[in-house]
Design an enzyme around this catalytic site. Structure first.
Site, short mmCIF file in Angstrom:
data_model
loop_
_atom_site.label_atom_id
_atom_site.label_comp_id
_atom_site.label_asym_id
_atom_site.label_seq_id
_atom_site.Cartn_x
_atom_site.Cartn_y
_atom_site.Cartn_z
N HIS A 1 -2.26 1.38 7.00
CA HIS A 1 -2.67 1.50 5.60
C HIS A 1 -2.71 2.97 5.20
CE1 HIS A 1 -4.35 0.40 1.79
NE2 HIS A 1 -5.39 1.18 1.98
N ASP B 1 -7.53 4.86 -3.63
CA ASP B 1 -6.72 3.84 -2.96
C ASP B 1 -6.38 2.76 -3.99
OD1 ASP B 1 -5.52 1.97 -1.38
OD2 ASP B 1 -7.15 1.78 0.06
N CYS C 1 0.80 -1.23 0.00
CA CYS C 1 0.00 0.00 0.00
C CYS C 1 0.83 1.28 0.00
CB CYS C 1 -0.98 0.00 1.16
SG CYS C 1 -0.23 0.12 2.81
#
Length: 281
Positions: free
Chosen positions: A113, A130, A76
């Site tokens: 995250h 995202d 991520c």
């Protein structure tokens, strides 16, 4: 006195070639939407560097070199920091945020995250972007509005307010809406991600340290490798699972089907006897 970092100017031509995108280079909703999808489809989620004992660099030039020039993916922090730099170069306003992964649990987990709030000129509200969630994450940005259901290929997502937090939810099987992660709109700095990145890459309990995790997503199919288990989830609801025999078969799959450029002598740690499902970012 704050430490100054060298300003990096992303190589947009190389990035667009990597994800196969040739749209209009303007900060519009159409550009954001198509770029987001092209990135998710074009660059796999993977933790190869971590499972081999490394800690990924989050410096912008290093991210570009790895994900764009070396034909690799990342997890991520790598995906979304690279994407944030590209969006800013195109004229979008970007706020870097942090989330606690929930995956249906009410346990309080650390902020491990990264996601982005993106301002599009002329739009009345920001969008959540995202491109780096490794367990069935967004294909397209979501408007930062509560309760708006967004169909994305074969999947649906929405954002829900809970006190001062936002929840990202998706429809999960027959159980209805399922909370993926929670976040606030507090701006985060690169140093925050450096600490989280170190924790995720080195903590003995991290799900990324000991088990290979690779994902490639599309509008109608998602493929996961967890340890030596390949799982393919299709839009018609069918699921296919196949056990991979050894490192050679894993590498052939990652190169042929996931498009990752890896040395042929790469050897992965022995996976757990019962491979984990992809449950984290």
């Amino acid at each position: 006195m704050r430490r100054q970092r060298h300003q990096h100017h992303p190589d947009l031509d190389a990035y667009f070639a990597r994800i196969g995108w040739s749209g209009e280079r303007a900060p519009t909703w159409a550009t954001l939407r198509s770029l987001h999808l092209a990135h998710v489809v074009g660059i796999p989620f993977e933790n190869v560097e971590v499972v081999l004992g490394g800690v990924p660099s989050l410096e912008p030039a290093d991210l570009e070199d790895k994900l764009v020039r070396q034909g690799r993916g990342g997890y991520c922090f790598e995906h979304n920091l690279l994407f944030a730099g590209v969006l800013e170069a195109l004229g979008f306003g970007v706020t870097r945020l942090a989330a606690r992964v929930r995956m249906g649990s009410d346990a309080i987990r650390p902020l491990t995250h990264i996601l982005l709030a993106v301002e599009v000129p002329g739009e009345a509200h920001p969008y959540i972007a995202d491109v780096g969630f490794g367990s069935g994450g967004l294909l397209e940005p979501l408007p930062l509005l509560p309760g708006v259901s967004s169909p994305q290929g074969a999947w649906r997502y929405r954002l829900v307010r809970e006190d001062d937090r936002w929840l990202l939810q998706t429809v999960y099987g027959d159980d209805g809406w399922f909370t993926v992660y929670e976040f606030t709109l507090q701006r985060r700095e690169l140093v925050d991600y450096e600490v989280a990145n170190w924790y995720v890459a080195t903590h003995p309990g991290s799900p990324f340290r000991h088990t290979l995790r690779v994902q490639r997503s599309g509008p109608h199919e998602r493929a996961y490798v967890v340890g030596r288990l390949l799982t393919v989830v299709r839009s018609d609801g069918s699921t296919e699972e196949r056990r991979l025999a050894d490192d050679h078969e894993v590498l052939r799959l990652l190169v042929r089907d996931f498009g990752l450029l890896l040395p042929w002598d790469t050897a992965f740690p022995e996976p757990p006897e019962r491979p984990e499902r992809p449950e984290e970012n």
